[in-house]
Design a protein around this motif. Structure first.
Motif, PDB file in Angstrom:
ATOM      1  N   ALA A 147      41.646 -45.131  70.856  1.00 11.17           N
ATOM      2  CA  ALA A 147      41.106 -44.366  71.915  1.00 11.17           C
ATOM      3  C   ALA A 147      40.372 -45.219  73.014  1.00 11.17           C
ATOM      4  O   ALA A 147      39.593 -46.246  72.501  1.00 11.17           O
ATOM      5  N   ASP A 152      41.265 -41.642  79.546  1.00 11.95           N
ATOM      6  CA  ASP A 152      41.603 -40.628  78.319  1.00 11.95           C
ATOM      7  C   ASP A 152      42.710 -40.828  77.867  1.00 11.95           C
ATOM      8  O   ASP A 152      43.295 -40.062  77.020  1.00 11.95           O
ATOM      9  N   LEU A 154      45.366 -42.450  74.677  1.00 12.05           N
ATOM     10  CA  LEU A 154      45.313 -42.705  73.402  1.00 12.05           C
ATOM     11  C   LEU A 154      46.522 -43.917  73.212  1.00 12.05           C
ATOM     12  O   LEU A 154      47.436 -43.324  73.904  1.00 12.05           O
ATOM     13  N   ALA A 170      44.831 -37.536  76.536  1.00  9.88           N
ATOM     14  CA  ALA A 170      44.010 -36.520  75.543  1.00  9.88           C
ATOM     15  C   ALA A 170      43.170 -35.739  76.412  1.00  9.88           C
ATOM     16  O   ALA A 170      42.454 -34.726  75.710  1.00  9.88           O
ATOM     17  N   THR A 172      40.531 -36.269  77.574  1.00 14.63           N
ATOM     18  CA  THR A 172      38.995 -36.858  77.014  1.00 14.63           C
ATOM     19  C   THR A 172      38.272 -37.332  78.269  1.00 14.63           C
ATOM     20  O   THR A 172      38.734 -37.710  79.197  1.00 14.63           O
ATOM     21  N   LYS A 197      49.301 -34.683  63.513  1.00 10.58           N
ATOM     22  CA  LYS A 197      48.195 -34.106  64.802  1.00 10.58           C
ATOM     23  C   LYS A 197      47.269 -35.192  64.402  1.00 10.58           C
ATOM     24  O   LYS A 197      47.018 -35.838  63.577  1.00 10.58           O
ATOM     25  N   VAL A 200      40.224 -35.866  68.143  1.00  7.94           N
ATOM     26  CA  VAL A 200      39.555 -36.692  68.965  1.00  7.94           C
ATOM     27  C   VAL A 200      38.241 -36.104  69.262  1.00  7.94           C
ATOM     28  O   VAL A 200      38.182 -35.238  69.918  1.00  7.94           O
ATOM     29  N   CYS A 209      39.334 -32.579  70.555  1.00  9.01           N
ATOM     30  CA  CYS A 209      40.602 -32.403  70.871  1.00  9.01           C
ATOM     31  C   CYS A 209      41.675 -32.566  69.788  1.00  9.01           C
ATOM     32  O   CYS A 209      41.490 -33.234  68.972  1.00  9.01           O
ATOM     33  N   LYS A 210      42.953 -31.862  70.226  1.00 10.40           N
ATOM     34  CA  LYS A 210      43.869 -31.880  69.220  1.00 10.40           C
ATOM     35  C   LYS A 210      45.102 -32.568  69.931  1.00 10.40           C
ATOM     36  O   LYS A 210      45.582 -31.694  70.712  1.00 10.40           O
ATOM     37  N   VAL A 211      45.696 -33.507  69.469  1.00  9.82           N
ATOM     38  CA  VAL A 211      46.679 -34.278  69.973  1.00  9.82           C
ATOM     39  C   VAL A 211      47.889 -34.180  69.140  1.00  9.82           C
ATOM     40  O   VAL A 211      47.792 -34.647  68.007  1.00  9.82           O
TER      41      VAL A 211
END
Length: 260
Positions: A147, A152, A154, A170, A172, A197, A200, A209-211
């Motif tokens: 990160a 933002d 990844l 992401a 973020t 998944k 973050v 957050c979910k990526v």
């Protein structure tokens, strides 16, 4: 007399129990002093299993204020050794990959060390300041996910060579002190491919957050790469994969960076 001390009163604990309980609640690291320096602004930490020998483990901490990585005995809390002083600048997170590799991200990029403190490879592409790193053991070599503090992004890297594989966004927070943390979500039983998944944690936006890294994002194996592929890690002491897909180091001695 006989009615006193009747039924509802608890018996005093056996002698020594209170002291044992107090001992259990104490932190395992009482001072954090190693080589004459106390920990200064420690950040990430990881349990490096299989080091220094099979069946053992060391707790490694990113000592950001002293530009080093510090190992502790996870049972006694005693400091054991340090590494990284010649390479890392303000280390922000560490991730144990296997008994032979430890990844760290810092102000000067990403680095992978062996247990003796030798630099194996770097991973710096397309990130300004990586402040969180997580290892995924799947695939040909495994993946490192980083990160970026100031964006933002990844970024996924090949863990054996530092080769960049893919950049994700992401949503973020960006900017200085946008601290983040990463955690992979384990695949459900029956899942195949790279449909994992990653979560973050974002300190600025105060949310998680979910990526999803879908199956289409599986990194290519060495056999699938184009024959004219220019290996990005060649300038960091690594050469391009050979015909068998192995990545060999250039004929150059690794600098030992290990101190007790």
């Amino acid at each position: 007399g006989g009615g006193e001390g009747g039924g509802g009163e608890e018996e005093p604990p056996p002698e020594g129990d209170a002291e044992d309980q107090e001992e259990e609640e104490r932190p395992i690291v009482r001072t954090g002093i190693c080589e004459g320096k106390a920990l200064l602004a420690p950040r990430g930490l990881t349990l490096w299993e299989g080091v220094p020998e099979p069946g053992s483990a060391e707790l490694w901490v990113a000592d950001s204020g002293n530009d080093r990585l510090v190992a502790f005995d996870p049972q006694s809390g005693l400091t054991l050794r340090t590494m990284g002083q010649s390479f890392v600048q303000c280390p922000l997170d560490v991730a144990a990959m296997d008994p032979g590799r430890l990844a760290v991200v810092c102000r000067s990029g990403g680095h992978v060390f062996d247990p003796e403190g030798r630099l194996l490879c770097r991973f710096n592409y397309h990130m300004m300041i990586g402040n969180a790193v997580a290892f995924d053991p799947r695939g040909e070599y495994g993946l490192l996910l980083v990160a970026d503090e100031y964006t933002d992004r990844l970024v996924l890297f090949d863990s054996s060579s530092g080769e960049p594989l893919r950049t994700l966004h992401a949503a973020t927070a960006e900017g200085s002190f946008a601290h983040k943390a990463l955690a992979w979500h384990d695949c459900l039983e029956g899942e195949e491919g790279y449909g994992r998944k990653v979560y973050v944690a974002d300190s600025v936006k105060q949310r998680i957050c979910k990526v999803t890294v879908g199956p289409q994002d599986r990194p290519p194996t060495p056999q699938e790469r184009p024959t004219n592929f220019q290996f990005p890690g060649a300038g960091a002491g690594m050469s391009a994969p050979d015909e068998d897909g192995d990545t060999k180091k250039k004929k150059k001695k690794n600098k030992s960076n290990f101190s007790r």
